[in-house]
Scaffold this active site. Structure first.
Site, PDB file in Angstrom:
ATOM      1  N   CYS A 248       6.607   5.736   8.108  1.00 25.51           N
ATOM      2  CA  CYS A 248       5.761   5.527   6.942  1.00 25.51           C
ATOM      3  C   CYS A 248       6.591   5.624   5.675  1.00 25.51           C
ATOM      4  O   CYS A 248       7.213   6.649   5.411  1.00 25.51           O
ATOM      5  CB  CYS A 248       4.625   6.529   6.866  1.00 25.51           C
TER       6      CYS A 248
ATOM      7  N   ILE B 298       6.271  -4.125  13.821  1.00 24.31           N
ATOM      8  CA  ILE B 298       6.919  -3.277  12.828  1.00 24.31           C
ATOM      9  C   ILE B 298       5.897  -2.578  11.936  1.00 24.31           C
ATOM     10  O   ILE B 298       4.754  -3.026  11.843  1.00 24.31           O
ATOM     11  CB  ILE B 298       7.883  -4.090  11.917  1.00 24.31           C
ATOM     12  N   ASN B 299       6.341  -1.511  11.289  1.00 26.65           N
ATOM     13  CA  ASN B 299       5.576  -0.914  10.201  1.00 26.65           C
ATOM     14  C   ASN B 299       5.833  -1.750   8.935  1.00 26.65           C
ATOM     15  O   ASN B 299       6.473  -2.806   8.992  1.00 26.65           O
ATOM     16  CB  ASN B 299       6.001   0.543  10.006  1.00 26.65           C
ATOM     17  N   THR B 300       5.379  -1.276   7.801  1.00 28.18           N
ATOM     18  CA  THR B 300       5.482  -2.065   6.573  1.00 28.18           C
ATOM     19  C   THR B 300       6.903  -2.016   5.993  1.00 28.18           C
ATOM     20  O   THR B 300       7.664  -1.083   6.229  1.00 28.18           O
ATOM     21  CB  THR B 300       4.502  -1.543   5.522  1.00 28.18           C
TER      22      THR B 300
ATOM     23  N   ASN C 260       0.834  -1.191   0.000  1.00 26.35           N
ATOM     24  CA  ASN C 260       0.000   0.000   0.000  1.00 26.35           C
ATOM     25  C   ASN C 260       0.866   1.237   0.000  1.00 26.35           C
ATOM     26  O   ASN C 260       1.962   1.249   0.551  1.00 26.35           O
ATOM     27  CB  ASN C 260      -0.944   0.011   1.213  1.00 26.35           C
ATOM     28  N   ALA C 261       0.356   2.253  -0.685  1.00 25.14           N
ATOM     29  CA  ALA C 261       0.953   3.590  -0.582  1.00 25.14           C
ATOM     30  C   ALA C 261      -0.210   4.580  -0.496  1.00 25.14           C
ATOM     31  O   ALA C 261      -0.514   5.301  -1.436  1.00 25.14           O
ATOM     32  CB  ALA C 261       1.851   3.886  -1.776  1.00 25.14           C
TER      33      ALA C 261
ATOM     34  N   GLY D 202       2.598  -7.486  12.516  1.00 28.75           N
ATOM     35  CA  GLY D 202       3.118  -7.889  11.217  1.00 28.75           C
ATOM     36  C   GLY D 202       2.569  -9.260  10.872  1.00 28.75           C
ATOM     37  O   GLY D 202       3.062 -10.284  11.339  1.00 28.75           O
TER      38      GLY D 202
HETATM   39  C1  LIG Z   1      -3.413   0.146   4.171  1.00 28.11           C
HETATM   40  C2  LIG Z   1      -2.477   0.355   5.327  1.00 28.11           C
HETATM   41  C3  LIG Z   1      -2.366   1.617   5.913  1.00 28.11           C
HETATM   42  C4  LIG Z   1      -1.505   1.834   6.984  1.00 28.11           C
HETATM   43  N1  LIG Z   1      -1.440   3.078   7.557  1.00 28.11           N
HETATM   44  C5  LIG Z   1      -0.655   3.277   8.661  1.00 28.11           C
HETATM   45  C6  LIG Z   1      -0.652   4.541   9.340  1.00 28.11           C
HETATM   46  O1  LIG Z   1      -1.383   5.476   8.999  1.00 28.11           O
HETATM   47  N2  LIG Z   1       0.172   4.692  10.412  1.00 28.11           N
HETATM   48  C7  LIG Z   1       0.968   3.655  10.868  1.00 28.11           C
HETATM   49  O2  LIG Z   1       1.683   3.836  11.848  1.00 28.11           O
HETATM   50  N3  LIG Z   1       0.962   2.453  10.245  1.00 28.11           N
HETATM   51  C8  LIG Z   1       0.178   2.240   9.165  1.00 28.11           C
HETATM   52  N4  LIG Z   1       0.156   0.991   8.554  1.00 28.11           N
HETATM   53  C9  LIG Z   1       1.019  -0.094   9.068  1.00 28.11           C
HETATM   54  C10 LIG Z   1       0.261  -1.040  10.006  1.00 28.11           C
HETATM   55  O3  LIG Z   1      -0.203  -0.359  11.144  1.00 28.11           O
HETATM   56  C11 LIG Z   1       1.149  -2.227  10.447  1.00 28.11           C
HETATM   57  O4  LIG Z   1       2.275  -1.709  11.113  1.00 28.11           O
HETATM   58  C12 LIG Z   1       1.636  -3.076   9.291  1.00 28.11           C
HETATM   59  O5  LIG Z   1       0.649  -3.186   8.305  1.00 28.11           O
HETATM   60  C13 LIG Z   1       2.088  -4.470   9.700  1.00 28.11           C
HETATM   61  O6  LIG Z   1       1.045  -5.233  10.244  1.00 28.11           O
HETATM   62  P1  LIG Z   1       0.134  -6.278   9.376  1.00 28.11           P
HETATM   63  O7  LIG Z   1       1.067  -7.115   8.569  1.00 28.11           O
HETATM   64  O8  LIG Z   1      -0.627  -7.046  10.384  1.00 28.11           O
HETATM   65  O9  LIG Z   1      -0.735  -5.435   8.530  1.00 28.11           O
HETATM   66  C14 LIG Z   1      -0.709   0.761   7.478  1.00 28.11           C
HETATM   67  C15 LIG Z   1      -0.824  -0.512   6.888  1.00 28.11           C
HETATM   68  C16 LIG Z   1      -1.700  -0.732   5.835  1.00 28.11           C
HETATM   69  C17 LIG Z   1      -1.796  -2.104   5.235  1.00 28.11           C
END
Ligand SMILES: Cc1cc2nc3c(=O)[nH]c(=O)nc-3n(C[C@H](O)[C@H](O)[C@H](O)COP(=O)(O)O)c2cc1C
Ligand SMILES: Cc1cc2nc3c(=O)[nH]c(=O)nc-3n(C[C@H](O)[C@H](O)[C@H](O)COP(=O)(O)OP(=O)(O)OC[C@H]3O[C@@H](n4cnc5c(N)ncnc54)[C@H](O)[C@@H]3O)c2cc1C
Ligand code: FES
Lengths: 314, 268
Positions: free
Chosen positions: A131, A192-194, A70-71, A245
């Site tokens: 991000c 973690i974040n993405t 995602n972006a 994650g």
């Molecule tokens: C569509 C989308 C939007 C996201 N927006 C944010 C955000 O605004 N702020 C943030 O800290 N993380 C954001 N994330 C990251 C998630 O909070 C999370 O750290 C990451 O997706 C890993 O967890 P998951 O694999 O369970 O999704 C976003 C992830 C996705 C998929």
């Protein structure tokens, strides 16, 4: 046996260790119809900026093997609209709200945090320094321990709320970033974040995402997330950690707790099943009962590793 | 309000190797569905397809007396291929009905409307045709595809609207007029018909051309748009399109049925 799911998380006491991850749970209210928000340990809302933000032009998402890119570009209603239009209802529903915040500059971050002030309806502030989908800010802080420390110091001075810093996995040394954040005053960490990724449309020879790269989330990243939680836990034994994650099942939750997370956040899996997070709370209690675990906190940081051998050349 | 429920596969009808109708039990979604609504379907528990896929609820009908939802699907990738292979009785997680339906409540029996479909874009127009027919509102169908196989469910449209109101166009001339569906529609307008509203679903190229036609003719439109979707209920912000006011609007929540006058076609 009644299992104790309550989770000490620094100054916070969570009902249970199951939270939801920013950007995958809207402002929480969108899910009120599918689950009981008050039954969750915490919900982290979409990243808030000082001014409303339109986000990136589409296409913003694409599916990849066992996950997605995602972006979004942090589209959000802005902190004022959140406080006026979303927070009262979240409070009424009994949700434990974590305000996830971001900015382009240090001043922007501080401005959002100051707007939230000492509002008791917000349980904690989670700073997104990670991000990958905006041109400015975000990653610049997440990739550089000095810039990160400077930012966290300023935010620390601006708020009395528990301060969670959400780290970027797109670094060589996650422990250095964790130390920088904690030394600068973070009360807790989220990881973690993405992970930055690229998907290609072969026929057009174009990236599938308009921003070119996007953040990878979902089951594909779980091993990386577990490794990072474990590394940071070993390095900083006492710091509260939200692990996330690719969590989809109760077994995944338990893996993160064993690796050293005190609590977890459910992310992309909320898209597949909007009632998942609350179901996991019940399943976690059942799992603990089946395994003779009286307190869920007894699972935290219990990974038994073998000593790593030195190289043996033949 | 949408519900997340497990619905059983009742029947799959394959039209050709690329197109099929999937019937599932109607559950509690059926009675809530209005023309233009869609549902998010999980095609299996695996990692590919991983996310749910969006499909218009093409019809609320019956299969051997059992209330059913019908989805009309074109195979374009893993998800649409997987969904074609489920055996009768398989439970499928379905979230719906979702989105803003077609605006029809303000129509009067004296109104005449047009339905414009391109390819698989017929899907949301089936239940619309059924509903308009039940309310006695005259509707003309303009339906185009690459060839005859692309133009599906003609018998249903002709039953609901009357055969004389259904016009077809194909790129190869195998059915109806050779050419584009927008040319069919232009000809009708040139003949002097005034439509109260034009409901459309199809590929982006068709939407673009039609939006221009409607703007010139000062006709109101409602387009059922598509976009890649991760959630379907307004939380991922992945499914947006650019609007003339500079915002990005979610197709899943502010749409899928939107007025073409609000879309910024130049930035799409
Ligand atoms: C569509 C989308 C939007 C996201 N927006 C944010 C955000 O605004 N702020 C943030 O800290 N993380 C954001 N994330 C990251 C998630 O909070 C999370 O750290 C990451 O997706 C890993 O967890 P998951 O694999 O369970 O999704 C976003 C992830 C996705 C998929
Ligand atoms: C509101 C809505 C209603 C829809 N109704 C129908 C319907 O009634 N019948 C039908 O056959 N299809 C419909 N679609 C399109 C359908 O969702 C996609 O064809 C499907 O998601 C593709 O999944 P896949 O795994 O087969 O393809 P993938 O392997 O994921 O991708 C194959 C190709 O399809 C494109 N694609 C993927 N998702 C979408 C999408 N959501 N919209 C458009 N293109 C996409 C990809 O870019 C790629 O080029 C609808 C889409 C939306 C948003
Ligand atoms: S598909 Fe998630 S917001 Fe529209």
């Amino acid at each position: 046996m009644t299992v104790d799911l309550s989770t000490a998380f620094g100054r916070l006491r969570l009902k249970n260790p199951i939270g939801t991850a920013s950007g995958t749970f809207g402002y929480g209210l969108e899910f009120a119809h599918y689950l009981d928000l008050a039954a969750l340990g915490a919900i982290s809302v979409k990243g808030l900026s000082f001014r409303p933000c339109h986000g990136n032009p589409p296409p913003r998402i694409c599916e990849t093997d066992a996950g997605m890119l995602n972006a979004i570009g942090l589209q959000n209603v802005g902190v004022d609209a959140f406080l006026a239009e979303k927070l009262p209802e979240l409070a009424r529903l009994g949700a434990t709200v974590i305000a996830n915040v971001w900015g382009d500059t240090e001043d922007d971050y501080v401005a959002v945090v100051e707007r939230i002030g000492s509002d008791r309806r917000v349980a904690a502030i989670e700073v997104n320094v990670s991000c990958p989908n905006v041109v400015k800010g975000g990653m610049i802080f997440g990739n550089n321990p000095e810039a990160l420390a400077a930012l966290v110091k300023r935010i620390r001075a601006a708020t009395g709320h528990p301060l969670v810093v959400k780290l970027s996995p797109n670094v060589t040394d996650i422990v250095a970033c964790a130390h920088a954040a904690v030394d600068a005053g973070a009360d807790a960490l989220s990881l973690i974040n993405t992970l930055v990724g690229l998907a290609i449309d072969l026929e057009r020879r174009e990236p599938k995402i308009g921003f070119t790269t996007g953040g990878l989330s979902g089951p594909a990243i779980r091993p990386v997330a577990l490794r990072m939680v474990w590394e940071v836990r070993k390095a900083i034994p006492k710091i509260p950690i939200f692990g996330m994650g690719g969590i989809e099942t109760v077994e995944h939750v338990v893996e993160f707790l064993i690796a050293g997370a005190n609590a977890v956040q459910i992310g992309t899996a909320n898209f597949r099943d909007p009632s998942l997070a609350s179901r996991l709370v019940g399943e976690l209690a059942a799992w603990c009962e089946d395994h003779g675990v009286a307190r869920v906190s007894d699972l935290v940081d219990t990974l038994r590793t073998r000593p790593r051998p030195d190289h043996e050349f033949a | 309000m949408a519900v997340n429920e497990s619905l059983r596969v009742l029947r799959t009808i394959h039209y050709d190797e690329h197109h099929y109708s999937l019937f599932v039990s109607a559950g509690t979604i059926g009675p809530k569905t209005k023309p233009g609504h869609f549902a998010m379907i999980q095609a299996g528990e695996g990692f590919r397809p991983y996310l749910r896929r969006a499909f218009s609820i093409a019809d609320v009908t019956k299969v051997a007396g059992v209330p059913a939802l019908e989805f009309v699907v074109k195979i374009v990738g893993v998800g649409t291929a997987a969904l074609a292979r489920f055996a009768e009785g398989t439970p499928l997680p379905v979230l719906g009905p979702l989105g803003v339906p077609f605006p029809i409540d303000d129509l009067l029996p004296s109104d005449r409307v047009a339905l414009v479909a391109g390819g698989i874009g017929l899907a949301p127009l089936v239940l619309l045709a059924r509903t308009l027919a039940a309310r006695g509102i005259a509707a003309d169908l303009f339906y185009g595809g690459r060839n005859e196989n692309d133009v599906l469910k003609r018998a249903d449209f002709e039953r609901f609207l009357g055969p004389h109101r259904c016009r077809y166009a194909t790129d190869d001339g195998s059915l109806g007029r050779r050419g584009r569906v927008t040319e069919l529609f232009t000809n009708a307008l040139a003949g002097g018909v005034r439509y109260r509203r034009v409901y459309a679903c199809g590929p982006v190229a068709m939407f673009r051309a039609l939006a221009e036609l409607l703007a010139e003719a000062k006709l109101e439109g409602s387009f059922a748009m598509e976009s890649e979707m991760a959630c379907g209920f307004g939380v991922c912000l992945g499914c947006v399109v650019p609007m003339v006011d500079g915002r990005f609007a979610t197709i899943c929540k502010e749409g899928p049925c939107v007025s073409p006058a609000q879309i910024d076609w130049a930035r799409l």
